[in-house]
Design a protein around this motif. Structure first.
Motif, short mmCIF file in Angstrom:
data_model
loop_
_atom_site.label_atom_id
_atom_site.label_comp_id
_atom_site.label_asym_id
_atom_site.label_seq_id
_atom_site.Cartn_x
_atom_site.Cartn_y
_atom_site.Cartn_z
N PRO A 228 0.82 -1.21 0.00
CA PRO A 228 0.00 0.00 0.00
C PRO A 228 0.85 1.25 0.00
N LYS A 229 0.22 2.37 -0.35
CA LYS A 229 0.91 3.65 -0.32
C LYS A 229 1.13 4.07 1.13
N ILE A 230 2.35 4.52 1.44
CA ILE A 230 2.71 4.90 2.81
C ILE A 230 3.26 6.32 2.79
N GLY A 231 2.76 7.17 3.66
CA GLY A 231 3.22 8.55 3.73
C GLY A 231 3.08 9.09 5.14
N ASP A 232 3.78 10.18 5.43
CA ASP A 232 3.74 10.75 6.77
C ASP A 232 2.77 11.92 6.86
N TYR A 233 1.64 11.82 6.15
CA TYR A 233 0.63 12.86 6.22
C TYR A 233 -0.73 12.20 6.40
N PRO A 234 -1.70 12.93 7.00
CA PRO A 234 -3.02 12.32 7.27
C PRO A 234 -3.71 11.88 5.99
N PHE A 235 -4.50 10.83 6.12
CA PHE A 235 -5.31 10.28 5.02
C PHE A 235 -4.45 9.89 3.82
N THR A 236 -3.30 9.28 4.11
CA THR A 236 -2.53 8.69 3.01
C THR A 236 -3.33 7.58 2.35
N THR A 237 -4.01 6.79 3.19
CA THR A 237 -4.82 5.69 2.68
C THR A 237 -6.22 6.20 2.39
N LEU A 238 -6.60 6.16 1.14
CA LEU A 238 -7.93 6.60 0.72
C LEU A 238 -8.82 5.45 0.33
N VAL A 239 -8.24 4.27 0.13
CA VAL A 239 -9.01 3.09 -0.26
C VAL A 239 -8.54 1.91 0.59
N PRO A 240 -9.40 0.91 0.82
CA PRO A 240 -8.98 -0.25 1.61
C PRO A 240 -7.85 -1.01 0.93
N ASN A 241 -6.93 -1.52 1.74
CA ASN A 241 -5.85 -2.36 1.25
C ASN A 241 -5.97 -3.73 1.92
N LEU A 242 -6.00 -4.77 1.12
CA LEU A 242 -6.12 -6.14 1.63
C LEU A 242 -4.80 -6.86 1.52
N GLY A 243 -4.47 -7.61 2.56
CA GLY A 243 -3.27 -8.43 2.54
C GLY A 243 -3.55 -9.81 3.08
N VAL A 244 -2.83 -10.81 2.59
CA VAL A 244 -2.98 -12.19 3.03
C VAL A 244 -1.81 -12.54 3.94
N VAL A 245 -2.12 -13.01 5.16
CA VAL A 245 -1.12 -13.31 6.17
C VAL A 245 -1.14 -14.80 6.46
N SER A 246 0.03 -15.43 6.52
CA SER A 246 0.15 -16.84 6.86
C SER A 246 0.87 -16.97 8.19
N SER A 247 0.29 -17.77 9.09
CA SER A 247 0.90 -18.02 10.40
C SER A 247 0.69 -19.48 10.72
N GLY A 248 1.74 -20.27 10.58
CA GLY A 248 1.62 -21.70 10.77
C GLY A 248 0.73 -22.30 9.71
N GLU A 249 -0.32 -23.00 10.14
CA GLU A 249 -1.26 -23.61 9.19
C GLU A 249 -2.47 -22.72 8.94
N THR A 250 -2.49 -21.54 9.54
CA THR A 250 -3.63 -20.64 9.39
C THR A 250 -3.30 -19.51 8.42
N THR A 251 -4.18 -19.28 7.48
CA THR A 251 -4.05 -18.16 6.55
C THR A 251 -5.29 -17.29 6.69
N PHE A 252 -5.07 -16.00 6.86
CA PHE A 252 -6.19 -15.07 7.03
C PHE A 252 -5.88 -13.79 6.28
N THR A 253 -6.94 -12.99 6.08
CA THR A 253 -6.80 -11.71 5.37
C THR A 253 -6.91 -10.58 6.36
N ILE A 254 -6.16 -9.53 6.09
CA ILE A 254 -6.14 -8.35 6.95
C ILE A 254 -6.43 -7.13 6.09
N ALA A 255 -7.26 -6.23 6.60
CA ALA A 255 -7.69 -5.06 5.83
C ALA A 255 -7.20 -3.79 6.50
N ASP A 256 -6.52 -2.96 5.73
CA ASP A 256 -6.12 -1.62 6.17
C ASP A 256 -7.08 -0.64 5.51
N VAL A 257 -7.93 -0.02 6.31
CA VAL A 257 -8.94 0.88 5.76
C VAL A 257 -8.60 2.31 6.12
#
Length: 486
Positions: free
Chosen positions: A184-213
């Motif tokens: 995702p876009k990263i910046g040091d100013y407010p409201f850098t993120t204007l749209v949700p960003n989805l990522g897939v995270v794996s931990s052991g045998e579990t895979t889940f999705t994480i949303a940065d809104v």
């Protein structure tokens, strides 16, 4: 540059049905071949289908109009018209369909899920299908029905297991970038993120999705800042993770007040999906507190100071640094365990053979009421009467007589009598208004004349003409009495 669009207004029109054909079989040495007009084809419907290759509503933003294919008209020799092709519109997983009045019509979750957004019109019957003992060779056919037209609002709600909640510039995008392969876009100013960003995270045998809104501010539940555009993407998340900036220099802000402000906004927001997915409102979801930017010495001290307060609320607390990646492994394992526990508590329904039980629909029901705008007039409402009127070719007397017979058998004329309707009063069915003539013998066997004609229509025309002549003579007589000419 690609754009993320999560809300559009879609203007859809289903295809109209083809007209029926009025034809008589003609062949040498067979003068009475009989009717052989085919039926019109049904119009194509507009269908929304979840596609895993679509992740945004961007296509509808640039092309908001969609129309199904019309059905083909029938032809002679009992040839039915071809059906119109259905228009399949791919939508992303998590799309909600909202009607014009704000009602949620469908919640499209799961690849392959479909919703018929607009039903195609019925094809008209040909005269071969209309033949009966009374009408052996009908000289008319029914018109095709127009397809449904309506405006729908499509809203995309992210489908994720963990939703990151925090003020602008709290480090949510940085956390997604180090936990997953998302960039995702990263910046040091407010409201850098204007749209949700989805990522897939794996931990052991579990895979889940994480949303940065997009970042949350006080008053977001009332529409301030990115407001509801932010909050609706949290509706499907099973776990809420507060990401707190422990190194902020803004006056009046600290981790405890930040979390309290976020909690107040989550409690005030009432999602449309309340009760779905086994989830209630946002205030009841499992919580975890992530104290970010611990690579700054002052932030690490502040995080240690407020940890006890959050733990007293029953929330797991993790001190991390998205920059140095300190504390990420324990956080990942904890999130995976919470997601896995949720999946155990809310298992997906077991696949089973679908049992189709059609819901009975009484299409014969109708109502007759007095027209409030025009005294002495009446309005007839009902599925069948309105459809019959739309499918009638009023330039054909035989078709009009057939419509009168159908309405009489349905009981429309009897209901008009009960309500005190008088000859010549206005009657409106669908978008057609006409003068009611109860002396027309509807619903009885009649002597057929030429094709496309109806003796009862001639009778009504003669009666109307005689009434006009009589009223004209009476008017002239009254005028003569007033002037003394008589």
């Amino acid at each position: 540059m690609s754009r993320f669009v999560d809300r559009v207004v879609l203007h859809i029109s289903a295809g109209s049905g083809g007209h029926g054909c009025s034809s008589v079989h003609r062949e040498k040495f067979k003068p009475l071949g009989g009717p052989d007009g085919g039926n019109g084809g049904r119009g194509g419907s507009v269908i929304l289908r979840v596609d895993d290759g679509v992740h945004t509503l961007l296509d509808f933003h640039f092309r908001p109009h969609a129309r199904g294919t019309n059905g083909r008209p029938g032809a002679g020799s009992n040839r039915d018209g071809a059906r119109g092709e259905d228009l399949i519109l791919p939508v992303p997983d998590g799309t909600m369909v909202i009607g014009k009045d704000g009602e949620v019509l469908a919640d499209l979750v799961g690849v392959g899920t479909e919703f018929v957004a607009a039903q195609g019109g019925r094809g008209g019957l040909g005269n071969a299908a209309l033949a009966s003992r009374a009408r052996k060779a009908p000289g008319f056919a029914l018109l095709g029905e127009e397809g449904v037209e309506q405006d729908l609002t499509l809203e995309l709600k992210s489908v994720a297991d963990v939703g990151l909640v925090g003020f602008p510039s709290a480090g949510k995008s940085s956390l997604v970038s180090v936990l997953s392969a998302a960039k995702p876009k990263i910046g040091d100013y407010p409201f850098t993120t204007l749209v949700p960003n989805l990522g897939v995270v794996s931990s052991g045998e579990t895979t889940f999705t994480i949303a940065d809104v997009p970042g949350l501010i006080p008053g977001a539940s009332e529409g301030k800042g990115l407001g509801l555009d932010f909050l609706r993407h949290l509706e499907r998340c099973a776990v809420m993770a507060h990401v707190v900036d422990c190194a902020t220099l803004e006056p009046g802000r600290d981790p405890i007040s930040d979390v309290d402000a976020l909690e107040a906004e989550l409690a005030a927001y009432k999602p449309l999906l309340s009760g779905d997915w086994g989830l209630s409102d946002l205030a009841t979801r499992p919580r975890v507190v992530i104290l970010n930017k611990a690579d700054v010495p002052e932030a690490a001290e502040l995080a240690e100071f407020v940890t006890e307060e959050f733990e007293s609320r029953g929330w797991p607390v993790f001190t991390i640094s998205a920059v140095s990646r300190a504390g990420l492994k324990p956080l990942t394992y904890a999130l995976a365990a919470m997601v896995e526990q949720y999946r155990i508590d809310n298992p997906p329904p077991e696949p089973s053979r679908p049992v189709i039980r059609p819901i009975p629909r009484d299409e014969s029901a109708f109502s007759v009421e007095k027209d409030a705008d025009e005294p002495g007039s009446f309005i007839v409402r009902g599925i069948r009467p309105e459809r019959w009127v739309r499918q009638t070719q009023f330039s054909n007397d035989e078709a009009v007589g057939y419509l009168a017979d159908r309405l009489a058998r349905l009981g429309v004329e009897d209901e008009l009598h009960k309500l005190g309707a008088k000859p010549g009063c206005g009657v409106t069915i669908s978008d057609m208004s006409f003068e009611w003539e109860p002396q027309t013998p509807a619903g009885v066997d009649i002597t057929m004349t030429g094709r496309g004609t109806d003796a009862r229509m001639d009778q009504v025309e003669r009666t109307t003409a005689d009434e006009r002549k009589h009223s004209s003579r009476v008017r002239r007589g009254l005028e003569g009495l007033e002037t003394g000419d008589l």
